[in-house]
Design an enzyme around this catalytic site. Sequence first.
Site: not given
Length: 285
Positions: A9, A121, A272
């Site tokens: 983040e 990923r 979320r």
Amino acid sequence: MGDTYFMPELPEVETVRRGLERTVLDRPIAHVEVFHPRTMRRQPGGEQEFSDILTGATFIATARRGKFLWLPTAAGDAMLAHLGMSGQLLVVPPGGEDPKHLRARITFDDEGPELQFVDQRTFGYLMAERGGAQLPSLVAHIAADPLDESSDEDVLVAALHRRGEIKKLLLDQQVISGIGNIYADEALWRAGIHGRTPGILLSEEKRRELLDHARQVLLDAIAAGGTSFDELYVGIDGEKGWFERSLDAYGRAGQACRRCGEIIVREKWGGRSSHWCPGCQVLPN
Ligand SMILES: [Zn+2]
């Protein structure tokens, strides 16, 4: 491998930016190698174009908006990086064993530490853009973030005055960028606001207060990340430290609120997990 990857983040990206600022500027680039096609998926001309723009170029600065990071070159071009779910930019001495998920490598004329893009990923990507030094085109639609010195506080405060739920507004990268799920929950806890409160019901003063808390949460996280930041290795340890020490809401379901003693609850909405205190974050009716 049981590695847990936390999605980078804003604080992690800012920590990476600071690391690059100290390690890759003013060093002419010798070679560019790309090892995975997905890393180039935003590059219109693919690896060839990426390499053409960067080979022989010199990074002269670092910049960030939200989770986008870019390095302007002396020629006015830029390399843009987005870390996606698991991306890392590492600056390591050349000649070592390549990491397992190495996706790209940039080496320098001085034969000093090389820049590696490692991404298990492959949701991250790199891109080079001619003329992109000021503002790469992929970043143009991203709103300012709370740490952006050029951002206008009044514009951000006004942007939160909408019908939508305040947490969704905090997460909307076109309203305000760089605040992920964890940091949104923490900022809302600090401000004593329930995440489903419509932004339009919050006074200007309350929205300003929330923004101040969001900024401080991000700065606290950067400070926590910075303590374990090694000059030549940009890892995820900082975020682990931050997780263990400093969270008041996120991940604390079932534990007592540090402010009022009520039990923190966790609920899923909008795909979320949200964590909040029913005692001091009350939804207005
Ligand atoms: Zn509470």
